[in-house]
Design an enzyme around this catalytic site. Structure first.
Site, mmCIF file in Angstrom:
data_model
loop_
_atom_site.group_PDB
_atom_site.id
_atom_site.type_symbol
_atom_site.label_atom_id
_atom_site.label_comp_id
_atom_site.label_asym_id
_atom_site.label_seq_id
_atom_site.Cartn_x
_atom_site.Cartn_y
_atom_site.Cartn_z
ATOM 1 C CG PHE A 14 -1.456 1.226 1.714
ATOM 2 C CD1 PHE A 14 -2.033 2.141 0.847
ATOM 3 C CD2 PHE A 14 -1.357 1.546 3.074
ATOM 4 C CE1 PHE A 14 -2.502 3.369 1.326
ATOM 5 C CE2 PHE A 14 -1.830 2.755 3.545
ATOM 6 C CZ PHE A 14 -2.391 3.676 2.673
ATOM 7 C CG ASP A 34 6.445 -6.531 -2.159
ATOM 8 O OD1 ASP A 34 6.110 -5.410 -1.797
ATOM 9 O OD2 ASP A 34 5.917 -7.579 -1.695
ATOM 10 C CG PHE A 37 2.895 -12.138 3.200
ATOM 11 C CD1 PHE A 37 2.082 -13.257 3.075
ATOM 12 C CD2 PHE A 37 2.920 -11.480 4.426
ATOM 13 C CE1 PHE A 37 1.299 -13.706 4.142
ATOM 14 C CE2 PHE A 37 2.150 -11.920 5.494
ATOM 15 C CZ PHE A 37 1.336 -13.026 5.351
ATOM 16 C CG LEU A 74 8.030 1.349 3.253
ATOM 17 C CD1 LEU A 74 9.326 2.110 3.054
ATOM 18 C CD2 LEU A 74 6.992 1.833 2.258
ATOM 19 C CG ASN A 100 19.548 -9.790 5.125
ATOM 20 O OD1 ASN A 100 20.677 -10.183 5.447
ATOM 21 N ND2 ASN A 100 18.488 -10.589 5.105
ATOM 22 N N GLY A 103 23.184 -3.932 6.277
ATOM 23 C CA GLY A 103 24.461 -4.429 5.754
ATOM 24 C C GLY A 103 24.705 -3.887 4.352
ATOM 25 C CE1 TYR A 146 4.088 -4.140 11.576
ATOM 26 C CE2 TYR A 146 3.184 -2.859 13.386
ATOM 27 C CZ TYR A 146 3.595 -2.951 12.074
ATOM 28 O OH TYR A 146 3.528 -1.836 11.258
ATOM 29 C CE LYS A 150 7.433 -2.443 11.007
ATOM 30 N NZ LYS A 150 7.939 -1.861 9.759
ATOM 31 C CB THR A 176 -0.799 5.521 6.842
ATOM 32 O OG1 THR A 176 0.066 6.188 7.765
ATOM 33 C CG2 THR A 176 -0.769 6.243 5.520
HETATM 34 P P1 NAD Z 1 1.523 -3.588 3.204
HETATM 35 O O1 NAD Z 1 1.269 -4.908 3.809
HETATM 36 O O2 NAD Z 1 0.589 -3.093 2.145
HETATM 37 O O3 NAD Z 1 2.993 -3.518 2.610
HETATM 38 C C1 NAD Z 1 4.068 -4.307 3.050
HETATM 39 C C2 NAD Z 1 4.790 -4.849 1.830
HETATM 40 O O4 NAD Z 1 5.910 -5.616 2.265
HETATM 41 C C3 NAD Z 1 3.916 -5.780 0.993
HETATM 42 O O5 NAD Z 1 4.031 -5.449 -0.372
HETATM 43 C C4 NAD Z 1 4.485 -7.165 1.293
HETATM 44 O O6 NAD Z 1 4.261 -8.072 0.238
HETATM 45 C C5 NAD Z 1 5.939 -6.839 1.525
HETATM 46 N N1 NAD Z 1 6.646 -7.814 2.356
HETATM 47 C C6 NAD Z 1 6.245 -8.375 3.533
HETATM 48 N N2 NAD Z 1 7.171 -9.218 4.002
HETATM 49 C C7 NAD Z 1 8.210 -9.186 3.096
HETATM 50 C C8 NAD Z 1 9.461 -9.848 3.021
HETATM 51 N N3 NAD Z 1 9.856 -10.724 3.967
HETATM 52 N N4 NAD Z 1 10.258 -9.579 1.948
HETATM 53 C C9 NAD Z 1 9.870 -8.733 0.974
HETATM 54 N N5 NAD Z 1 8.688 -8.085 0.998
HETATM 55 C C10 NAD Z 1 7.874 -8.315 2.048
HETATM 56 O O7 NAD Z 1 1.597 -2.538 4.398
HETATM 57 P P2 NAD Z 1 1.789 -0.963 4.395
HETATM 58 O O8 NAD Z 1 0.656 -0.394 5.143
HETATM 59 O O9 NAD Z 1 2.094 -0.475 3.027
HETATM 60 O O10 NAD Z 1 3.079 -0.841 5.324
HETATM 61 C C11 NAD Z 1 4.376 -0.577 4.789
HETATM 62 C C12 NAD Z 1 5.345 -0.370 5.947
HETATM 63 O O11 NAD Z 1 4.926 0.730 6.736
HETATM 64 C C13 NAD Z 1 5.439 -1.576 6.883
HETATM 65 O O12 NAD Z 1 6.780 -1.742 7.269
HETATM 66 C C14 NAD Z 1 4.616 -1.167 8.071
HETATM 67 O O13 NAD Z 1 5.049 -1.770 9.248
HETATM 68 C C15 NAD Z 1 4.810 0.344 8.095
HETATM 69 N N6 NAD Z 1 3.695 1.014 8.766
HETATM 70 C C16 NAD Z 1 2.485 1.115 8.157
HETATM 71 C C17 NAD Z 1 1.427 1.733 8.832
HETATM 72 C C18 NAD Z 1 0.070 1.893 8.217
HETATM 73 O O14 NAD Z 1 -0.841 2.410 8.891
HETATM 74 N N7 NAD Z 1 -0.156 1.550 6.979
HETATM 75 C C19 NAD Z 1 1.628 2.219 10.128
HETATM 76 C C20 NAD Z 1 2.880 2.060 10.708
HETATM 77 C C21 NAD Z 1 3.916 1.477 10.015
#
Ligand code: NAD
Ligand code: UDP
Length: 316
Positions: A14, A34, A37, A74, A100, A103, A146, A150, A176
């Protein structure tokens, strides 16, 4: 023109998909990594024809190499439903993924930004939350994979900075929402909108008096790019969120009003460790990034409702 090469992990998710678009529009070259997942190729399909965009299927639990100037980390499932589906994998993604990517940043001397979260504050006893607050987090609960993942990633970022001079940036993102959220994401905004559009019951967990602050995705992406551009000495963490605070009942009623839905509210058990309140103090973001959110909840919800309305029509 100085075209930067930028790696975005979780770029098909997202937030990541909006960030890919913004950085390409700003004239950069973007490499999206990506494992799909929770992300989707649909989110980045419209970027595939851009010669400066590339997408690679890779899981960041495993090392990755590419020649880039900046990294936005992300990758991590963000919704409770998805991050609890495979809790061990979630914590591996946060911790091993951070190692990773850090690094890689160390070897390349690249800047790296971590998408951290308001979840590091847990169920906060300080309100609103400032970056100096250390949080109130259950280390052994169902949200811990989670929250603690984090928190450990933040620790790693600061240790790579202190020990190896890696140029790190940490932002703590508050809830968000916006277009490109997965309709099955399970988070409150997408759940309520999809339920309202389908005329299904709106599921309030608990009594709906818990609060959250909702940030529109365009505001967040602007804050991320500004954070990456700050001086090397500035690491954060910096809160990014919209300080408007709403109960889940207020959110549900607003969604019903904006969709004109006939859906009814139904009450379901409150998941354990569900924080009672959330509201960012964004003083530091204002001072250090010259940033504050521009899109208020009603306006952002209208855009998000339009997105889900189109999506649902495509799938009937
Ligand atoms: P999302 O689930 O839409 O996006 C996460 C992406 O990471 C996905 O495309 C997923 O396929 C990919 N992913 C997951 N595990 C992976 C792995 N091991 N290797 C490669 N890709 C992997 O969620 P989002 O809302 O877009 O969140 C993005 C980031 O922002 C996340 O790290 C999340 O913790 C952080 N975040 C989001 C919010 C929110 O409200 N949306 C709030 C706080 C933090
Ligand atoms: N929530 C709800 N109904 C839903 C989904 C979530 O009432 O269908 C509640 C949830 O219990 C929490 C709030 O909405 O109190 C925000 O949940 P979300 O999963 O979006 O984010 P987080 O809890 O991680 O802030």
């Amino acid at each position: 023109m100085n075209r930067k090469k930028i790696l975005i992990t979780g770029g098909a998710g997202f937030i990541g998909s909006h960030l890919c678009e913004k950085l390409l529009n700003d004239g950069n070259e973007v490499l999206c990594v990506d494992n799909y997942f929770t992300g989707s190729k649909d989110n980045i399909l419209h970027l595939m024809d851009n010669p400066y965009f590339e997408a690679i299927r890779h899981d960041i639990v495993h090392p990755f190499t590419a020649d880039v100037d900046e990294i936005y980390n992300l990758a991590c499932p963000a919704s409770p439903v998805h991050y609890q589906y495979n809790a061990i994998k979630t914590i591996k993604t946060s911790v091993m993924g951070a190692i990773n990517m850090l690094g890689l940043a160390k070897r390349l001397k690249a800047k790296i930004l971590q998408a951290s979260t308001s979840e590091v504050y847990g169920d906060p006893q300080v309100h609103p939350q400032q970056e100096s607050y250390w949080g109130n987090v259950n280390p052994i609960g169902i949200r811990s994979c989670y929250d603690e993942g984090k928190r450990c990633a933040e620790t790693l970022f600061m240790d790579y900075h202190r020990q190896n001079n890696v140029r790190v940036k940490i932002i703590r993102i508050f809830n968000t929402y916006g277009p490109n959220m997965n309709p099955n994401d399970g988070r409150v905004v997408s759940n309520f909108i999809v339920q309202a559009l389908k005329g299904e019951d709106i599921t309030i967990y608990g009594d709906g008096s818990q609060t959250r602050s909702f940030q529109y995705v365009d505001d967040l992406v602007e804050a991320m790019v500004r954070m990456m551009a700050t001086n090397d000495s500035f690491t954060g963490p910096v809160n990014t969120g919209n300080p408007g605070e709403f109960t889940m009942i207020e959110l549900a009623n607003l969604v019903i009003e904006l969709t004109g839905s006939k859906s009814k509210l139904v009450f379901r058990p409150l998941p354990s460790d569900d924080p009672k309140q959330r509201k960012p103090d964004i003083t530091l973001a204002k001072e250090s990034l010259g940033w504050e959110p521009k899109v208020q909840l009603k306006e952002g919800l209208i855009k998000t409702i339009e997105y889900f309305d189109n999506l649902l029509k495509q799938h009937v």
